[in-house]
Design a protein around this motif. Structure first.
Motif, PDB file in Angstrom:
ATOM      1  N   ARG A  22      20.163  -5.592  -0.956  1.00  0.00           N
ATOM      2  CA  ARG A  22      19.707  -4.993  -3.277  1.00  0.00           C
ATOM      3  C   ARG A  22      17.843  -5.020  -3.172  1.00  0.00           C
ATOM      4  O   ARG A  22      17.620  -5.970  -2.514  1.00  0.00           O
ATOM      5  N   GLU A  23      17.854  -3.952  -3.990  1.00  0.00           N
ATOM      6  CA  GLU A  23      16.164  -4.528  -3.531  1.00  0.00           C
ATOM      7  C   GLU A  23      16.080  -5.213  -4.774  1.00  0.00           C
ATOM      8  O   GLU A  23      16.738  -5.528  -5.933  1.00  0.00           O
ATOM      9  N   LYS A  24      14.767  -6.208  -4.644  1.00  0.00           N
ATOM     10  CA  LYS A  24      14.321  -7.386  -5.632  1.00  0.00           C
ATOM     11  C   LYS A  24      14.317  -6.159  -6.290  1.00  0.00           C
ATOM     12  O   LYS A  24      14.209  -7.072  -7.444  1.00  0.00           O
ATOM     13  N   TYR A  25      13.387  -5.326  -6.670  1.00  0.00           N
ATOM     14  CA  TYR A  25      13.034  -4.728  -7.721  1.00  0.00           C
ATOM     15  C   TYR A  25      13.048  -3.353  -7.336  1.00  0.00           C
ATOM     16  O   TYR A  25      12.772  -2.802  -6.683  1.00  0.00           O
ATOM     17  N   ALA A  26      12.895  -2.538  -8.479  1.00  0.00           N
ATOM     18  CA  ALA A  26      12.112  -1.108  -8.259  1.00  0.00           C
ATOM     19  C   ALA A  26      11.910  -0.798 -10.682  1.00  0.00           C
ATOM     20  O   ALA A  26      12.528  -0.994 -11.296  1.00  0.00           O
ATOM     21  N   ILE A  27      11.690   0.499 -10.466  1.00  0.00           N
ATOM     22  CA  ILE A  27      11.308   0.996 -11.280  1.00  0.00           C
ATOM     23  C   ILE A  27      10.573   2.611 -10.972  1.00  0.00           C
ATOM     24  O   ILE A  27      10.347   2.984 -10.663  1.00  0.00           O
ATOM     25  N   VAL A  28      11.364   3.430 -12.676  1.00  0.00           N
ATOM     26  CA  VAL A  28      11.004   4.275 -12.327  1.00  0.00           C
ATOM     27  C   VAL A  28      10.572   5.488 -13.693  1.00  0.00           C
ATOM     28  O   VAL A  28      10.861   4.389 -14.724  1.00  0.00           O
ATOM     29  N   ILE A  29       9.836   6.177 -13.602  1.00  0.00           N
ATOM     30  CA  ILE A  29       9.035   6.643 -14.831  1.00  0.00           C
ATOM     31  C   ILE A  29       9.256   7.966 -15.013  1.00  0.00           C
ATOM     32  O   ILE A  29       9.363   8.931 -14.192  1.00  0.00           O
ATOM     33  N   HIS A  30       8.645   8.644 -15.866  1.00  0.00           N
ATOM     34  CA  HIS A  30       8.896  10.517 -16.228  1.00  0.00           C
ATOM     35  C   HIS A  30       7.725  10.585 -16.971  1.00  0.00           C
ATOM     36  O   HIS A  30       8.141   9.670 -18.470  1.00  0.00           O
ATOM     37  N   GLY A  31       7.611  11.630 -17.565  1.00  0.00           N
ATOM     38  CA  GLY A  31       6.745  12.042 -18.090  1.00  0.00           C
ATOM     39  C   GLY A  31       6.569  13.254 -18.688  1.00  0.00           C
ATOM     40  O   GLY A  31       6.068  13.863 -19.729  1.00  0.00           O
ATOM     41  N   GLY A  32       7.920  13.545 -18.770  1.00  0.00           N
ATOM     42  CA  GLY A  32       8.479  14.702 -19.914  1.00  0.00           C
ATOM     43  C   GLY A  32       8.576  16.160 -18.463  1.00  0.00           C
ATOM     44  O   GLY A  32       8.394  15.986 -18.096  1.00  0.00           O
ATOM     45  N   ALA A  33      10.269  16.922 -18.943  1.00  0.00           N
ATOM     46  CA  ALA A  33      10.270  18.107 -18.570  1.00  0.00           C
ATOM     47  C   ALA A  33       9.914  19.332 -18.965  1.00  0.00           C
ATOM     48  O   ALA A  33      10.040  19.213 -20.635  1.00  0.00           O
ATOM     49  N   GLY A  34       9.814  19.818 -18.421  1.00  0.00           N
ATOM     50  CA  GLY A  34       9.982  21.718 -19.018  1.00  0.00           C
ATOM     51  C   GLY A  34       9.279  22.932 -18.442  1.00  0.00           C
ATOM     52  O   GLY A  34       9.658  23.020 -17.407  1.00  0.00           O
ATOM     53  N   VAL A  35       8.951  23.747 -18.783  1.00  0.00           N
ATOM     54  CA  VAL A  35       8.531  24.821 -18.626  1.00  0.00           C
ATOM     55  C   VAL A  35       7.402  24.521 -17.583  1.00  0.00           C
ATOM     56  O   VAL A  35       6.330  24.326 -18.264  1.00  0.00           O
ATOM     57  N   MET A  36       7.294  24.461 -16.174  1.00  0.00           N
ATOM     58  CA  MET A  36       5.581  24.161 -15.599  1.00  0.00           C
ATOM     59  C   MET A  36       5.635  25.292 -13.873  1.00  0.00           C
ATOM     60  O   MET A  36       6.558  25.473 -13.565  1.00  0.00           O
ATOM     61  N   ASN A 297      19.446   2.281  -6.952  1.00  0.00           N
ATOM     62  CA  ASN A 297      19.314   3.497  -6.551  1.00  0.00           C
ATOM     63  C   ASN A 297      18.601   3.961  -7.500  1.00  0.00           C
ATOM     64  O   ASN A 297      19.219   3.716  -8.865  1.00  0.00           O
ATOM     65  N   ILE A 298      18.617   5.098  -6.962  1.00  0.00           N
ATOM     66  CA  ILE A 298      17.665   5.947  -8.839  1.00  0.00           C
ATOM     67  C   ILE A 298      17.980   6.981  -8.207  1.00  0.00           C
ATOM     68  O   ILE A 298      19.034   7.430  -7.825  1.00  0.00           O
ATOM     69  N   PHE A 308       7.865  15.435 -14.564  1.00  0.00           N
ATOM     70  CA  PHE A 308       6.728  14.890 -14.244  1.00  0.00           C
ATOM     71  C   PHE A 308       6.979  13.185 -13.959  1.00  0.00           C
ATOM     72  O   PHE A 308       8.058  13.018 -14.432  1.00  0.00           O
ATOM     73  N   ARG A 309       7.212  12.698 -12.449  1.00  0.00           N
ATOM     74  CA  ARG A 309       8.214  11.563 -12.541  1.00  0.00           C
ATOM     75  C   ARG A 309       8.031  10.978 -11.487  1.00  0.00           C
ATOM     76  O   ARG A 309       6.466  11.536 -10.259  1.00  0.00           O
ATOM     77  N   GLY A 310       7.970   9.760 -11.101  1.00  0.00           N
ATOM     78  CA  GLY A 310       7.779   9.332  -9.966  1.00  0.00           C
ATOM     79  C   GLY A 310       8.180   7.549  -9.765  1.00  0.00           C
ATOM     80  O   GLY A 310       9.202   7.477 -11.137  1.00  0.00           O
ATOM     81  N   TYR A 311       8.613   7.199  -8.787  1.00  0.00           N
ATOM     82  CA  TYR A 311       9.202   5.292  -8.769  1.00  0.00           C
ATOM     83  C   TYR A 311       8.887   4.884  -7.857  1.00  0.00           C
ATOM     84  O   TYR A 311       7.906   5.462  -6.544  1.00  0.00           O
ATOM     85  N   ILE A 312       8.985   3.605  -7.599  1.00  0.00           N
ATOM     86  CA  ILE A 312       8.369   2.644  -6.408  1.00  0.00           C
ATOM     87  C   ILE A 312       8.954   1.495  -6.680  1.00  0.00           C
ATOM     88  O   ILE A 312       9.914   1.128  -6.919  1.00  0.00           O
ATOM     89  N   SER A 314      10.521  -2.146  -3.756  1.00  0.00           N
ATOM     90  CA  SER A 314       9.530  -3.562  -3.245  1.00  0.00           C
ATOM     91  C   SER A 314      10.056  -3.491  -2.156  1.00  0.00           C
ATOM     92  O   SER A 314       9.559  -3.994  -1.235  1.00  0.00           O
ATOM     93  N   SER A 315      10.923  -2.113  -1.396  1.00  0.00           N
ATOM     94  CA  SER A 315      10.814  -1.961  -0.004  1.00  0.00           C
ATOM     95  C   SER A 315       9.446  -1.481   0.487  1.00  0.00           C
ATOM     96  O   SER A 315       8.933  -1.561   1.447  1.00  0.00           O
ATOM     97  N   GLY A 316       8.615  -0.735  -0.411  1.00  0.00           N
ATOM     98  CA  GLY A 316       7.776  -0.241  -0.419  1.00  0.00           C
ATOM     99  C   GLY A 316       7.639   0.935  -0.798  1.00  0.00           C
ATOM    100  O   GLY A 316       6.939   2.444  -0.498  1.00  0.00           O
ATOM    101  N   GLU A 317       8.952   1.455  -0.907  1.00  0.00           N
ATOM    102  CA  GLU A 317       9.590   3.286  -0.627  1.00  0.00           C
ATOM    103  C   GLU A 317       8.843   4.054  -2.348  1.00  0.00           C
ATOM    104  O   GLU A 317       8.759   2.625  -3.256  1.00  0.00           O
TER     105      GLU A 317
END
Length: 326
Positions: A22-36, A297-298, A308-312, A314-317
């Motif tokens: 199991r990952e010790k920690y993880a974070i996922v974010i978004h900044g909105g979805a749309g026509v880009m 798992n993300i 706009f999206r991203g994740y990190i 604890s494994s460094g991924e």
């Protein structure tokens, strides 16, 4: 005695395997979805967006490494995006038909199922902080309008004049819509922000913050402040934050439905998000969702040309992206 010792060692080994899987920690974010469009978004603007997403992720990682709770991280990470004029949340919020900014936000903890939300606030600098205050310091789940602002003041949150939220880009978006006499455009829904976090204690939390829809009327409220529609968290299933055409998310009970797919159909969080996005598409809605489960798992699913999206982890991924297929 020897048998008891062997059993103890076996239990210790199994526990170690479970923790390492199991990952010790993880974070996922978004900044909105749309026509880009890659062609219409300058390299400079892409760099700005990715830099701000990276700033949010780096802050979240630092806090998690230091043992911060998922809830604290969700709030602080969303604050980074609320304070940026790039996103439709906080400083960069879109304008209503009457030319003012009205903001919504919500937060939910996976361990306790506790939640808080605010909608239609016009003077709270960071609506996600108000949502957390509702969760922590009131018997309610959602407060709206002037009442939510009054509560935020009593909680000592930063209050600003409505003009603080003004950005020329969002104001011109309203003027263009008014000129064309249209109620809405999918492109102008883009920019809602969200964050889902797994902390070192194995707890999940999700939060979402938005300025809503450009040219909205009559006190319209979308999915972002609605628990189970735009935000949901449960340690036994997953944590979710949504972005898109809110009316569809509300009708679907979008976020809670994903959790139910994980719980009752034993789908992975990625499979469940993919399934729900298919339902959204079939109804004619557009948008996206980010998800995270207690094993780290993300999911980052959307049916628009970009999110706009991203994740990190604890494994460094780590990954930060804007368009499809990148």
């Amino acid at each position: 005695m020897r048998q008891k010792l062997l059993l103890f060692v076996l239990a210790l080994v199994l526990t170690t395997i479970t923790i390492s899987a199991r990952e010790k920690y993880a974070i996922v974010i978004h900044g909105g979805a749309g026509v880009m469009s890659r062609d219409k978004m300058s390299e400079e603007l892409r760099t700005e967006y990715k830099a701000k997403l990276n700033e949010a992720l780096v802050l979240g990682k630092k806090m998690l490494q230091e043992g911060a709770s998922a809830t604290d991280v969700v709030v602080k990470v969303i604050n980074v995006m609320e304070d940026s004029p790039l996103f439709n949340a906080g400083k960069g919020a879109v304008f209503t038909h009457d030319g003012v900014n009205e903001l919504d936000a919500s937060i939910m903890e996976g361990k306790t199922q506790n939640a808080g939300a605010v909608s239609g606030v016009r003077d709270v600098k960071n609506p996600i902080c108000a949502a957390r205050a509702v969760m922590d310091n009131s018997e309610h789940v959602m407060l709206s309008g002037a009442g939510a602002s009054e509560f935020a003041k009593l909680q000592g949150l930063e209050i600003v004049p409505n003009k603080y939220f003004y950005t020329e880009r969002r104001y011109q978006s309203l003027q263009q819509l008014l000129k064309k006499e249209r109620e809405r455009t999918k492109k102008d829904n883009m920019g809602t922000v969200g964050c889902v976090v797994l902390d070192q204690d194995g707890n999940l939390c999700a939060g979402t913050s938005t300025g809503g829809m450009t040219n909205k009327k009559y006190g319209r409220i979308g999915d972002s402040p609605i628990i189970g529609a735009g935000t949901y968290a449960n340690n036994n299933t997953c944590a979710l934050s949504c972005t898109g055409h809110g009316e569809y998310y509300i009708r679907l009970g979008f976020a809670r439905d994903i959790s139910a797919l994980v719980e009752y159909k034993n789908l992975s969080v990625a499979e469940a998000c993919h399934e729900e996005i298919k339902k959204l598409s079939e109804m004619g809605g557009t948008g996206g969702v980010i998800g995270l489960d207690a094993d780290g798992n993300i999911a980052m699913e959307f049916n628009t040309s970009g999110m706009f999206r991203g994740y990190i982890k604890s494994s460094g991924e780590k990954d930060i992206a804007i368009f499809k297929n990148e």
